[in-house]
Write a protein that holds these residues in place. Structure first.
Motif, PDB file in Angstrom:
ATOM      1  N   ILE A 138       8.218 -12.356  24.776  1.00  0.00           N
ATOM      2  CA  ILE A 138       7.283 -13.012  25.702  1.00  0.00           C
ATOM      3  C   ILE A 138       6.997 -12.049  26.849  1.00  0.00           C
ATOM      4  O   ILE A 138       7.914 -11.602  27.545  1.00  0.00           O
ATOM      5  CB  ILE A 138       7.861 -14.325  26.250  1.00  0.00           C
ATOM      6  N   LEU A 139       5.723 -11.714  27.044  1.00  0.00           N
ATOM      7  CA  LEU A 139       5.293 -10.865  28.155  1.00  0.00           C
ATOM      8  C   LEU A 139       5.002 -11.729  29.370  1.00  0.00           C
ATOM      9  O   LEU A 139       4.350 -12.762  29.256  1.00  0.00           O
ATOM     10  CB  LEU A 139       3.997 -10.130  27.795  1.00  0.00           C
ATOM     11  N   THR A 140       5.460 -11.305  30.547  1.00  0.00           N
ATOM     12  CA  THR A 140       5.047 -11.964  31.782  1.00  0.00           C
ATOM     13  C   THR A 140       4.474 -10.920  32.726  1.00  0.00           C
ATOM     14  O   THR A 140       4.638  -9.713  32.513  1.00  0.00           O
ATOM     15  CB  THR A 140       6.220 -12.694  32.466  1.00  0.00           C
ATOM     16  N   GLY A 141       3.812 -11.377  33.777  1.00  0.00           N
ATOM     17  CA  GLY A 141       3.243 -10.444  34.749  1.00  0.00           C
ATOM     18  C   GLY A 141       2.202 -11.123  35.609  1.00  0.00           C
ATOM     19  O   GLY A 141       2.069 -12.356  35.619  1.00  0.00           O
ATOM     20  N   GLY A 142       1.473 -10.325  36.357  1.00  0.00           N
ATOM     21  CA  GLY A 142       0.421 -10.821  37.239  1.00  0.00           C
ATOM     22  C   GLY A 142      -0.835  -9.995  37.066  1.00  0.00           C
ATOM     23  O   GLY A 142      -0.777  -8.810  36.739  1.00  0.00           O
ATOM     24  N   ILE A 143      -1.981 -10.626  37.297  1.00  0.00           N
ATOM     25  CA  ILE A 143      -3.274  -9.972  37.052  1.00  0.00           C
ATOM     26  C   ILE A 143      -3.968  -9.665  38.375  1.00  0.00           C
ATOM     27  O   ILE A 143      -4.107 -10.541  39.234  1.00  0.00           O
ATOM     28  CB  ILE A 143      -4.174 -10.862  36.172  1.00  0.00           C
ATOM     29  N   VAL A 144      -4.391  -8.423  38.531  1.00  0.00           N
ATOM     30  CA  VAL A 144      -5.185  -7.957  39.672  1.00  0.00           C
ATOM     31  C   VAL A 144      -6.138  -6.884  39.148  1.00  0.00           C
ATOM     32  O   VAL A 144      -5.995  -6.397  38.028  1.00  0.00           O
ATOM     33  CB  VAL A 144      -4.305  -7.330  40.787  1.00  0.00           C
ATOM     34  N   PHE A 145      -7.104  -6.501  39.961  1.00  0.00           N
ATOM     35  CA  PHE A 145      -7.874  -5.301  39.633  1.00  0.00           C
ATOM     36  C   PHE A 145      -6.922  -4.107  39.613  1.00  0.00           C
ATOM     37  O   PHE A 145      -5.989  -4.023  40.420  1.00  0.00           O
ATOM     38  CB  PHE A 145      -8.973  -5.049  40.666  1.00  0.00           C
ATOM     39  N   HIS A 146      -7.157  -3.176  38.685  1.00  0.00           N
ATOM     40  CA  HIS A 146      -6.317  -1.980  38.578  1.00  0.00           C
ATOM     41  C   HIS A 146      -7.219  -0.755  38.582  1.00  0.00           C
ATOM     42  O   HIS A 146      -8.194  -0.701  37.835  1.00  0.00           O
ATOM     43  CB  HIS A 146      -5.482  -2.024  37.296  1.00  0.00           C
ATOM     44  N   LEU A 147      -6.868   0.237  39.403  1.00  0.00           N
ATOM     45  CA  LEU A 147      -7.816   1.317  39.664  1.00  0.00           C
ATOM     46  C   LEU A 147      -8.121   2.205  38.473  1.00  0.00           C
ATOM     47  O   LEU A 147      -9.134   2.898  38.474  1.00  0.00           O
ATOM     48  CB  LEU A 147      -7.373   2.175  40.859  1.00  0.00           C
ATOM     49  N   PHE A 148      -7.297   2.204  37.406  1.00  0.00           N
ATOM     50  CA  PHE A 148      -7.713   2.966  36.217  1.00  0.00           C
ATOM     51  C   PHE A 148      -7.539   2.208  34.905  1.00  0.00           C
ATOM     52  O   PHE A 148      -8.104   2.586  33.897  1.00  0.00           O
ATOM     53  CB  PHE A 148      -7.029   4.344  36.132  1.00  0.00           C
ATOM     54  N   ALA A 149      -6.795   1.096  34.901  1.00  0.00           N
ATOM     55  CA  ALA A 149      -6.647   0.303  33.679  1.00  0.00           C
ATOM     56  C   ALA A 149      -7.563  -0.916  33.668  1.00  0.00           C
ATOM     57  O   ALA A 149      -7.437  -1.760  32.791  1.00  0.00           O
ATOM     58  CB  ALA A 149      -5.198  -0.133  33.513  1.00  0.00           C
ATOM     59  N   GLY A 150      -8.487  -0.997  34.635  1.00  0.00           N
ATOM     60  CA  GLY A 150      -9.400  -2.130  34.710  1.00  0.00           C
ATOM     61  C   GLY A 150      -8.794  -3.308  35.422  1.00  0.00           C
ATOM     62  O   GLY A 150      -9.260  -3.748  36.468  1.00  0.00           O
ATOM     63  N   PHE A 151      -7.697  -3.828  34.845  1.00  0.00           N
ATOM     64  CA  PHE A 151      -6.928  -4.925  35.429  1.00  0.00           C
ATOM     65  C   PHE A 151      -5.455  -4.682  35.144  1.00  0.00           C
ATOM     66  O   PHE A 151      -5.089  -4.094  34.130  1.00  0.00           O
ATOM     67  CB  PHE A 151      -7.329  -6.275  34.813  1.00  0.00           C
ATOM     68  N   GLY A 152      -4.593  -5.183  36.023  1.00  0.00           N
ATOM     69  CA  GLY A 152      -3.173  -5.191  35.759  1.00  0.00           C
ATOM     70  C   GLY A 152      -2.822  -6.359  34.859  1.00  0.00           C
ATOM     71  O   GLY A 152      -3.669  -7.141  34.444  1.00  0.00           O
ATOM     72  N   GLY A 153      -1.532  -6.487  34.563  1.00  0.00           N
ATOM     73  CA  GLY A 153      -1.075  -7.576  33.725  1.00  0.00           C
ATOM     74  C   GLY A 153      -1.351  -7.330  32.259  1.00  0.00           C
ATOM     75  O   GLY A 153      -1.662  -6.218  31.826  1.00  0.00           O
ATOM     76  N   GLY A 154      -1.226  -8.383  31.457  1.00  0.00           N
ATOM     77  CA  GLY A 154      -1.502  -8.286  30.029  1.00  0.00           C
ATOM     78  C   GLY A 154      -0.635  -7.254  29.342  1.00  0.00           C
ATOM     79  O   GLY A 154       0.580  -7.174  29.556  1.00  0.00           O
ATOM     80  N   ALA A 155      -1.272  -6.421  28.540  1.00  0.00           N
ATOM     81  CA  ALA A 155      -0.568  -5.431  27.722  1.00  0.00           C
ATOM     82  C   ALA A 155       0.111  -4.340  28.531  1.00  0.00           C
ATOM     83  O   ALA A 155       0.918  -3.573  27.986  1.00  0.00           O
ATOM     84  CB  ALA A 155      -1.550  -4.802  26.727  1.00  0.00           C
ATOM     85  N   LYS A 156      -0.185  -4.247  29.837  1.00  0.00           N
ATOM     86  CA  LYS A 156       0.505  -3.244  30.649  1.00  0.00           C
ATOM     87  C   LYS A 156       2.010  -3.522  30.738  1.00  0.00           C
ATOM     88  O   LYS A 156       2.783  -2.630  31.110  1.00  0.00           O
ATOM     89  CB  LYS A 156      -0.104  -3.173  32.051  1.00  0.00           C
ATOM     90  N   GLY A 157       2.419  -4.733  30.394  1.00  0.00           N
ATOM     91  CA  GLY A 157       3.843  -5.000  30.309  1.00  0.00           C
ATOM     92  C   GLY A 157       4.522  -4.191  29.219  1.00  0.00           C
ATOM     93  O   GLY A 157       5.722  -3.923  29.279  1.00  0.00           O
ATOM     94  N   ILE A 158       3.738  -3.772  28.213  1.00  0.00           N
ATOM     95  CA  ILE A 158       4.251  -2.919  27.135  1.00  0.00           C
ATOM     96  C   ILE A 158       4.048  -1.451  27.478  1.00  0.00           C
ATOM     97  O   ILE A 158       4.978  -0.643  27.408  1.00  0.00           O
ATOM     98  CB  ILE A 158       3.574  -3.272  25.792  1.00  0.00           C
ATOM     99  N   VAL A 159       2.834  -1.062  27.802  1.00  0.00           N
ATOM    100  CA  VAL A 159       2.508   0.312  28.216  1.00  0.00           C
ATOM    101  C   VAL A 159       1.800   0.244  29.570  1.00  0.00           C
ATOM    102  O   VAL A 159       0.727  -0.336  29.671  1.00  0.00           O
ATOM    103  CB  VAL A 159       1.583   1.014  27.193  1.00  0.00           C
ATOM    104  N   PRO A 160       2.443   0.773  30.606  1.00  0.00           N
ATOM    105  CA  PRO A 160       3.629   1.632  30.616  1.00  0.00           C
ATOM    106  C   PRO A 160       4.971   0.904  30.671  1.00  0.00           C
ATOM    107  O   PRO A 160       6.005   1.547  30.593  1.00  0.00           O
ATOM    108  CB  PRO A 160       3.433   2.438  31.889  1.00  0.00           C
ATOM    109  N   GLY A 161       4.952  -0.421  30.832  1.00  0.00           N
ATOM    110  CA  GLY A 161       6.150  -1.187  31.178  1.00  0.00           C
ATOM    111  C   GLY A 161       7.418  -0.835  30.454  1.00  0.00           C
ATOM    112  O   GLY A 161       8.440  -0.512  31.065  1.00  0.00           O
ATOM    113  N   VAL A 162       7.399  -0.885  29.094  1.00  0.00           N
ATOM    114  CA  VAL A 162       8.628  -0.648  28.315  1.00  0.00           C
ATOM    115  C   VAL A 162       8.421   0.486  27.312  1.00  0.00           C
ATOM    116  O   VAL A 162       9.046   0.523  26.260  1.00  0.00           O
ATOM    117  CB  VAL A 162       9.085  -1.936  27.606  1.00  0.00           C
TER     118      VAL A 162
END
Length: 427
Positions: free
Chosen positions: A166-190
């Motif tokens: 189960i991925l958790t996180g928070g969503i915001v604008f992200h300066l190069f990934a478009g938005f934070g959250g979502g799949a960013k929990g996998i890359v770069p996260g883990v």
């Protein structure tokens, strides 16, 4: 004459427009905070987007791994919703001993025990096994092949071995990934260091001195090479469920989205656009911005996001007056080291050899310094501010005087008191 408040650390400055034309006052759109967090968590878990409810996915006897954001994302307030997810799993006959938590550190430093407790909350800290990801330790990683962009896919072994993720996180604008959250929990996260570096290099065009790829930017998903690579890798890992939070500028929960890691996340992205994507009719000669006070302006590293948002609202070679206290200095030990490279081209070449996120933030700061005139009101030493290519100011009065002298007699002005959150979008 109206006064406009701008947060600076834990204090506030009030600004009056004495000359020039006010084009825009950019504020997040109003939203109603969630009154009952527990109830909304359960509603999200039982009414997912793009996938079955958790009770139809997870079976007794399976082990469940929850991926959570690290201490640098404390604004997500994971400890306020994680307990409800874990208690819900208990209600599905998944006992605490079959549940574990992995902190998605990316390339960040390890968590202290106190930080682990802060991230997940004291109750969960005492109930559930908590682990840190370490991208530098090959022994923690499993190789899953290569993405279509050529990114080697190295993911934490606990993620690969878990029956359910189960991925958790928070969503915001992200300066190069478009938005934070979502799949960013996998890359770069883990993910492993090699995975992270190769993926992040996609923010640049290939080739020597090719420059930034403008499609790797805030608010862009389709056609963003870095985000598309993240999504492809996450689909390869195939997490079973996502739970992401959307918060207002004051840190209140506005929405929880749950379900398929991409479909549910996209709904949250649309909410962020509605809250923080503010349409502007024309670009300004002068932008006066605050990162939004502490902790958004805790250091310069965190304040780069505000600089990047300001770029979208101002003309080329326009002026930015940025209020960012930076009580903790630059925020990353290596940040200033990147300014040994005296051109963007040299910095780009170094990043392509050894990409780091603080290095990219330094590049963005240098980019702003080249294409904008930035007056910085902060607690940083003048020598440091000058080395970054910015113009230091010691008081609000001095900052305003400098900004007006650079912007001209009758500048068109945009005010961004919540600069870390609001993104100007040209109509």
């Amino acid at each position: 004459m109206a006064e406009y408040p701008f947060k600076y650390g834990n204090t506030q400055y009030n600004f009056k427009i004495e000359r020039g034309e006010l084009l825009h006052l950019l504020k997040p759109r109003p939203a109603v905070p969630i009154a009952d967090v527990h109830q909304k968590c359960i509603e999200a878990l039982e009414n997912p987007i793009g996938t079955l409810p958790l009770r139809q996915i997870i079976s007794p006897g399976e082990n469940v791994l929850l991926i959570v954001s690290d201490i640098t994302r404390a604004w997500i307030r994971t400890n306020q919703f994680l307990v409800h997810i874990i208690n819900y799993l208990n209600g599905l006959s998944i006992p605490d001993q079959d549940i574990s938590v992995l902190i998605a550190l990316g390339t960040h430093r390890p968590s202290t025990e106190e930080e682990k407790k802060q991230i997940v909350g004291e109750e969960i800290y005492n109930r559930i096994a908590i682990y840190d990801h370490d991208c530098f330790d090959p022994g923690q990683l499993e190789n899953l092949g290569t993405s279509s962009a050529g990114t080697p896919i190295q993911i934490h072994k606990r993620v690969v071995a878990a029956d359910r993720v189960i991925l958790t996180g928070g969503i915001v604008f992200h300066l190069f990934a478009g938005f934070g959250g979502g799949a960013k929990g996998i890359v770069p996260g883990v993910a492993g260091l090699e995975t992270i570096q190769h993926n992040h290099r996609l923010t640049f065009y290939e080739g020597e001195s090719a420059g930034l790829n403008p499609d790797a930017c805030s608010n862009k998903i389709e056609g963003n090479p870095m985000r598309q690579d993240i999504t492809e890798i996450c689909r390869r890992v195939n997490p079973d469920f996502l739970f992401n939070a959307v918060l207002d500028a004051e840190g209140n929960f506005i929405e929880f989205v749950a379900g398929d890691f991409e479909a549910a996340w996209l709904k949250g992205c649309n909410t962020i656009r509605q809250l923080y994507g503010i349409e502007v009719k024309e670009k300004a000669d002068l932008i006066i911005a605050s990162a939004g006070g502490y902790p958004k302006d805790i250091n310069l590293y965190q304040s780069v996001k505000t600089m990047d948002n300001c770029i979208f609202g101002g003309k080329e070679d326009s002026v930015i007056l940025l209020l960012a206290e930076c009580r903790d200095g630059l925020g990353a030990d290596e940040f200033l080291e990147w300014f040994q490279y005296d051109t963007l081209e040299k910095m780009e070449a170094a990043l392509k050899r050894n990409f780091t996120v603080p290095g990219y933030a330094a590049y963005k700061a240098a980019y702003v310094a080249k294409y904008r005139k930035l007056v910085l009101l902060s607690s940083l030493e003048d020598e440091v501010v000058g080395r970054l290519g910015f113009i230091p100011a010691r008081s609000m009065e001095e900052a305003i005087s400098l900004a007006y002298s650079l912007a001209g007699e009758q500048p068109k002005i945009t005010l961004m008191p919540y600069g870390a959150n609001t993104l100007p979008i040209l109509a």
